[in-house]
Scaffold this active site. Structure first.
Site, PDB file in Angstrom:
ATOM      1  N   ARG A 153       0.781  -1.305   0.078  1.00  0.00           N
ATOM      2  CA  ARG A 153      -0.241   0.122  -0.061  1.00  0.00           C
ATOM      3  C   ARG A 153       0.884   1.267   0.019  1.00  0.00           C
ATOM      4  O   ARG A 153       2.058   1.084   0.704  1.00  0.00           O
ATOM      5  CB  ARG A 153      -0.835   0.114   1.157  1.00  0.00           C
ATOM      6  CG  ARG A 153      -2.082  -1.102   1.173  1.00  0.00           C
ATOM      7  CD  ARG A 153      -3.142  -0.356   0.302  1.00  0.00           C
ATOM      8  NE  ARG A 153      -4.428  -1.521   0.237  1.00  0.00           N
ATOM      9  CZ  ARG A 153      -4.521  -2.491  -0.483  1.00  0.00           C
ATOM     10  NH1 ARG A 153      -3.646  -2.905  -1.523  1.00  0.00           N
ATOM     11  NH2 ARG A 153      -5.379  -2.950  -0.758  1.00  0.00           N
ATOM     12  N   GLU A 194      -4.361   7.390  -4.720  1.00  0.00           N
ATOM     13  CA  GLU A 194      -5.047   6.652  -5.871  1.00  0.00           C
ATOM     14  C   GLU A 194      -6.200   7.150  -6.176  1.00  0.00           C
ATOM     15  O   GLU A 194      -6.996   7.263  -5.138  1.00  0.00           O
ATOM     16  CB  GLU A 194      -4.700   5.177  -5.543  1.00  0.00           C
ATOM     17  CG  GLU A 194      -3.452   4.527  -5.354  1.00  0.00           C
ATOM     18  CD  GLU A 194      -3.244   3.262  -5.044  1.00  0.00           C
ATOM     19  OE1 GLU A 194      -4.424   2.386  -5.179  1.00  0.00           O
ATOM     20  OE2 GLU A 194      -2.264   2.618  -4.715  1.00  0.00           O
ATOM     21  N   HIS A 215      -1.748  -0.065  -9.577  1.00  0.00           N
ATOM     22  CA  HIS A 215      -2.519  -0.816  -8.937  1.00  0.00           C
ATOM     23  C   HIS A 215      -3.226  -1.947  -9.535  1.00  0.00           C
ATOM     24  O   HIS A 215      -4.310  -1.972  -9.310  1.00  0.00           O
ATOM     25  CB  HIS A 215      -3.440   0.090  -7.870  1.00  0.00           C
ATOM     26  CG  HIS A 215      -3.631  -0.920  -6.622  1.00  0.00           C
ATOM     27  ND1 HIS A 215      -3.966  -0.058  -5.396  1.00  0.00           N
ATOM     28  CD2 HIS A 215      -3.566  -2.088  -6.150  1.00  0.00           C
ATOM     29  CE1 HIS A 215      -4.016  -1.110  -4.404  1.00  0.00           C
ATOM     30  NE2 HIS A 215      -3.936  -2.247  -4.774  1.00  0.00           N
TER      31      HIS A 215
END
Ligand code: NAP
Length: 317
Positions: free
Chosen positions: A237, A266, A284
């Site tokens: 993360r 994000e 991602h």
């Protein structure tokens, strides 16, 4: 697939990237919250009827959403990252939580290794070099050998171990750091902490969950320990990495390179990242394969079905 024996209301708070359409073929009473024109109004009227919430690692569930569903008993999460939930609060409400453990491990490990290879062998720079017509002007610089590079894995869980298996096939020495003590069944050396691991590593792979303890743990001290020849890979993360420190270390050449699947912000990462050298970025996509997303949808469905039948949950957290 046998349908559940009871009906209930399921709110799907997140769009499934892969169509889990078969779940709609059975007699559950499903409401796609995210499709409603006024979700708040619907919750005010019907929130008390909701027993199961399907959400994802990206959306999690806010306190306000949970407050609106006092009869909630199960959250079936699409994904393994649970940092968008307040786990203590969820437990205190008597709500069970499931994730999709093992549905995506191999694909995330593949992406991690692809980032490692891209970073060490400078594949994206090489691509840009050829496209820019620079090949005839001079040789592409030499890089480090993957098999001669030492891989440090921070967070030695399912994904960390799957990455270690790949590294072994490439002949890379592996070490790791984690909170729990070394286990005799794990043959790789366990280093005391992240800074010691970074100092030992040529490639530092971040695979630990986002928690209060790991917030910003990859800081300037860790990046300096990794050093001007080192590569940071983050598939966990964005919150684990101090992005200001990362941008400074890359810009000043104090860190050799970085390869990131995850970002603090994000889907709009810090724009300064676009200008720093020796950085590979992907949006991602660790679990973004058709196979993983189908398996994740299956896990969600199995967990909901098990709950409705009163059977043991497939992936209780
Ligand atoms: P996992 O099996 O739970 O492994 C996580 C490991 O991290 C555990 O073994 C834990 O070991 C270790 N850990 C936890 N806190 C730590 C700390 N403070 N310091 C050091 N180690 C710590 O989870 P996983 O399935 O491997 O997934 C790991 C993470 O990857 C997830 O939490 C998620 O955020 C991320 N992820 C990303 C993607 C993507 O698309 N990029 C996809 C899936 C998952 P100890 O308890 O022994 O410390």
């Amino acid at each position: 697939m046998t349908p559940p024996t009871r009906g209930t209301t399921i709110i799907q708070a997140a769009a499934f990237p892969v169509d889990a359409g078969y779940a709609y073929a059975h007699p559950l009473d499903i409401v796609d919250l995210w499709r409603l024109p006024d979700p708040q109004a619907w919750l005010a009227e019907h929130g008390g009827e909701v027993e199961v919430l399907v959400s994802s690692s990206f959306f999690g569930a806010t306190r306000e959403l949970l407050d609106a569903m006092p009869a909630l008993r199960l959250i079936a999460n699409f994904g393994v990252g649970l940092d968008r939930y307040d786990l203590a609060d969820v437990a205190a409400r008597g709500v069970q939580l499931t994730a999709t453990a093992n549905a995506l491990t191999e694909d995330v490990a593949d992406l991690a290794f692809a980032l490692l290879l891209a970073g060490v062998r400078r594949i994206c720079d090489g691509d840009a070099f050829v496209r820019a017509g620079r090949w005839a002007d001079g040789r592409y610089p030499l890089v480090r050998s993957v098999s001669a590079s030492r891989l440090g894995i921070f967070g030695f869980g399912r994904i960390g171990r799957a990455i270690a298996r790949r590294a072994e096939a490439f002949g890379m020495p592996v070490a790791y750091a984690s909170r729990s003590p070394a286990r005799p069944s794990v043959l790789y050396p366990r280093l005391e902490d992240l800074a010691a691991l970074a100092a030992w590593s040529d490639v530092l792979m971040i695979c630990a969950p986002a928690t209060a303890e790991t917030e910003g743990i990859v800081d300037a001290r860790v990046l300096d320990a990794l050093g001007p020849e080192g590569l940071l890979v983050n598939i966990a993360r964005g919150s684990l990495v101090d992005e200001d420190a990362l941008i400074a270390a890359l810009s000043e050449g104090r860190l050799g390179g970085a390869a990131l699947d995850v970002f603090r912000d994000e889907p709009d990462p810090d724009p300064r990242l676009l200008g720093v050298p020796n950085l590979v970025m992907v949006p991602h996509v660790g679990s973004a394969t058709i196979e993983s997303r189908r398996a994740m949808a299956d896990h969600v469905y199995d967990n909901v079905r098990a709950y409705l039948r009163g059977e043991p949950l497939r992936d209780a957290v």
